[in-house]
Write a protein that holds these residues in place. Structure first.
Motif, PDB file in Angstrom:
ATOM      1  N   ILE A   1      -8.173   2.583  -5.099  1.00 19.94           N
ATOM      2  CA  ILE A   1      -6.883   1.945  -4.804  1.00 19.94           C
ATOM      3  C   ILE A   1      -5.776   2.979  -4.823  1.00 19.94           C
ATOM      4  CG2 ILE A   1      -5.197   0.250  -5.681  1.00 19.94           C
ATOM      5  CD1 ILE A   1      -8.314  -0.683  -6.915  1.00 19.94           C
ATOM      6  N   ILE A   2      -4.871   2.896  -3.855  1.00 22.64           N
ATOM      7  CA  ILE A   2      -3.741   3.831  -3.791  1.00 22.64           C
ATOM      8  C   ILE A   2      -2.473   3.064  -3.445  1.00 22.64           C
ATOM      9  CG2 ILE A   2      -4.408   4.431  -1.404  1.00 22.64           C
ATOM     10  CD1 ILE A   2      -3.176   7.196  -1.889  1.00 22.64           C
ATOM     11  N   GLY A   3      -1.371   3.384  -4.106  1.00 22.73           N
ATOM     12  CA  GLY A   3      -0.099   2.709  -3.799  1.00 22.73           C
ATOM     13  C   GLY A   3       0.940   3.073  -4.830  1.00 22.73           C
ATOM     14  N   LYS A   4       2.150   2.494  -4.679  1.00 24.77           N
ATOM     15  CA  LYS A   4       3.234   2.797  -5.629  1.00 24.77           C
ATOM     16  C   LYS A   4       3.406   1.621  -6.588  1.00 24.77           C
ATOM     17  CE  LYS A   4       5.311   6.553  -3.512  1.00 24.77           C
ATOM     18  NZ  LYS A   4       4.106   7.357  -3.442  1.00 24.77           N
ATOM     19  N   ASN A   5       3.908   1.941  -7.795  1.00 24.88           N
ATOM     20  CA  ASN A   5       4.176   0.888  -8.804  1.00 24.88           C
ATOM     21  C   ASN A   5       2.962  -0.015  -9.020  1.00 24.88           C
ATOM     22  OD1 ASN A   5       6.924   1.644  -9.137  1.00 24.88           O
ATOM     23  ND2 ASN A   5       7.415   0.520  -7.267  1.00 24.88           N
ATOM     24  N   ILE A   6       1.804   0.605  -9.082  1.00 22.76           N
ATOM     25  CA  ILE A   6       0.590  -0.188  -9.281  1.00 22.76           C
ATOM     26  C   ILE A   6       0.484  -0.553 -10.749  1.00 22.76           C
ATOM     27  CG2 ILE A   6      -1.922  -0.170  -9.158  1.00 22.76           C
ATOM     28  CD1 ILE A   6      -1.092   0.212  -6.446  1.00 22.76           C
ATOM     29  N   TYR A   7       0.295  -1.807 -11.022  1.00 17.84           N
ATOM     30  CA  TYR A   7       0.042  -2.250 -12.399  1.00 17.84           C
ATOM     31  C   TYR A   7      -1.293  -2.973 -12.397  1.00 17.84           C
ATOM     32  CZ  TYR A   7       0.537  -4.400 -16.937  1.00 17.84           C
ATOM     33  OH  TYR A   7       0.327  -4.778 -18.224  1.00 17.84           O
ATOM     34  N   PHE A   8      -2.222  -2.360 -13.097  1.00 14.54           N
ATOM     35  CA  PHE A   8      -3.589  -2.874 -13.114  1.00 14.54           C
ATOM     36  C   PHE A   8      -3.849  -3.619 -14.376  1.00 14.54           C
ATOM     37  CE2 PHE A   8      -6.998  -1.513 -10.547  1.00 14.54           C
ATOM     38  CZ  PHE A   8      -6.633  -0.349  -9.928  1.00 14.54           C
ATOM     39  N   LEU A   9      -4.525  -4.726 -14.334  1.00 16.91           N
ATOM     40  CA  LEU A   9      -5.100  -5.237 -15.567  1.00 16.91           C
ATOM     41  C   LEU A   9      -6.596  -5.156 -15.344  1.00 16.91           C
ATOM     42  CD1 LEU A   9      -4.402  -6.448 -18.296  1.00 16.91           C
ATOM     43  CD2 LEU A   9      -4.704  -8.687 -17.292  1.00 16.91           C
ATOM     44  N   ILE A  10      -7.212  -4.211 -15.996  1.00 15.84           N
ATOM     45  CA  ILE A  10      -8.618  -3.996 -15.697  1.00 15.84           C
ATOM     46  C   ILE A  10      -9.491  -4.787 -16.627  1.00 15.84           C
ATOM     47  CG2 ILE A  10     -10.410  -2.243 -15.513  1.00 15.84           C
ATOM     48  CD1 ILE A  10      -8.211  -0.320 -14.650  1.00 15.84           C
TER      49      ILE A  10
END
Lengths: 153, 161, 120
Positions: A119-128
């Protein structure tokens, strides 16, 4: 988290990264977080099944991602995180995870791992994961790599 | 990809949204191949599975749809898609929908597929780069907005059942 | 109707919320909520609930290990297992654990009412 898991994956970094000329590894941060999250621009996530279930996420700033990809591609100049660079980072996550799982299997812990998702992008917030996660920051000659290990143990 | 491996997931979306959120879905059920990347609408959850073969299921929607569905399910309002309950909802919906799809596939074709815990993320213009494994997407429409699902199997599953 | 004391063991925030609401609508009292199997065992010992609603796939200790431990503490414990997977293999595994009932997610209020009624 059990030390054997931490040690297996740290050993995996120290084995795999130098084989691509990524040197001077320094673990600059090691902490346990309540949830697994990342907000770097580039992340490759690998899932684990078998004796242990979970996800391992390898995250990089765009800049570090380019340097890591370059190291994996024999020093080729990488100007953007294009298809080749993405493929290289995915492959790196695959190799490190594979190595970590192999070390675990030597200790009778048998796991399988899935194809990486990139995954690539700006302001990414992941809940893994909602599991306690071990977050490891590794500094190298190619920049920093953040590894989040979220295993259901 | 054999439609018998896509339909269970479409049915899963329909069953789960109806049961949990009382939401009806509309789809033309025509799946289309995805080649290299998917642009996230705003909130995406991905769940992998392994067994006789490996694969991945993805569900994707914009922030408003995620917030609206969560509000519909929990009865509470939320300001952003980053809130834990919104992310948890999208992630758990993904888990249950994929579980529904795999239950059907396992029972029909004895694939022994098991789920890995899902991941969920929000972001600006996030791109999910698909590995070279074959995948197909289906667009689904709800009163709260569109949802895209993507089903991947690392090779064409052989139908043994 | 006597109010059953229920322990919920489930890692998903959304499902915990939904299940708690559904159980309260059914007249149950949710005496404790655990996020994983390990916490579930501790809360079982502390609260001695009438029934446990247990998710199968959870972090730290999953449902099957937690069920084994709870059954060792209290062989007559009433455990209702929940899972997103409901294939034949999963059901066979669950039945072998000696649980009271199995609910496949997604569940409705009616599903909860039905399993509670079957217990009485």
């Amino acid at each position: 988290m059990d030390e054997e898991y931490i040690n297996s994956f740290v050993e995996a970094f120290y084995t795999i990264l130098p084989s691509f000329g990524i040197e001077e590894l320094k673990i600059t941060n090691l902490e346990v977080k309540e949830n697994m999250f990342s907000n770097e621009e580039v992340t490759a996530v690998v899932g684990l099944t078998g004796s242990v279930r979970g996800n391992i996420a390898y995250s990089f700033s765009e800049d570090s991602a380019k340097k890591f990809a370059s190291a994996m591609m024999m020093g080729m100049l990488i100007e953007e995180v294009d298809e080749d660079a993405r493929s290289a980072i995915s492959e790196l996550s695959n190799l490190i995870t594979g190595r970590g799982c192999k070390i675990l299997s030597n200790n009778e812990v048998f796991t399988d791992f899935t194809t990486p998702t990139f995954i690539i992008g700006k302001n990414i917030y992941f809940l893994i994961s909602t599991v306690k996660t071990l977050a490891i920051n590794v500094e190298t000659t190619a920049g920093a790599m953040q590894v989040n290990i979220g295993l259901e143990l | 990809m054999n439609k018998e491996f896509i339909q269970p997931f479409v049915n899963g979306v329909r069953n789960v949204l109806k049961k949990i959120a009382s939401v009806d879905v509309k789809t033309n059920e025509e799946s289309f191949e995805e080649n290299s990347e998917i642009k996230s609408k705003g909130v995406t959850s991905i769940i992998s599975y392994s067994g006789k073969i490996n694969g991945r299921f993805l569900i994707d929607m914009n922030s408003e749809t995620a917030i609206s569905l969560t509000r519909r399910i929990t009865g509470r309002t939320y300001d952003t898609a980053k809130e834990p309950m919104v992310l948890s909802t999208v992630s758990e919906l993904n888990n249950i929908i994929a579980g529904d799809g795999l239950t059907d596939i396992n029972n029909k074709f004895s694939m022994g597929l098991r789920l890995v815990p899902p991941i969920v993320f929000t972001g600006d213009n996030a791109l999910i780069c698909l590995d070279k494994i074959p995948s197909e997407s289906v667009n689904i429409n709800t009163e709260y907005g569109d949802i895209r699902i993507n089903i991947a199997f690392e090779r064409s599953p052989e139908v043994s059942g | 109707m006597d109010r059953k004391q229920v322990l919920i063991v489930e890692d998903s925030l959304m499902i915990r919320d939904l299940l708690q609401k559904a159980l309260e609508k059914c007249g149950c009292i949710v005496c404790a909520v655990a996020k994983n199997g390990k916490e579930g065992i501790e809360m079982f010992k502390e609260h001695k609930p009438d029934v446990v609603f247990m998710d199968l796939n959870m972090p730290i200790m999953d449902g099957s290990d937690a069920i084994k431990s709870i059954k060792e503490i209290s062989p007559e414990a009433k455990i209702i297992v929940m899972s997103a997977m409901g294939d034949d293999e999963t059901i066979a595994q669950v039945e072998a654990m000696g649980v009271t009932s199995f609910i496949k997610k997604p569940f409705t209020l009616h599903d909860i009412v039905t399993v509670l009624a079957a217990m009485s």
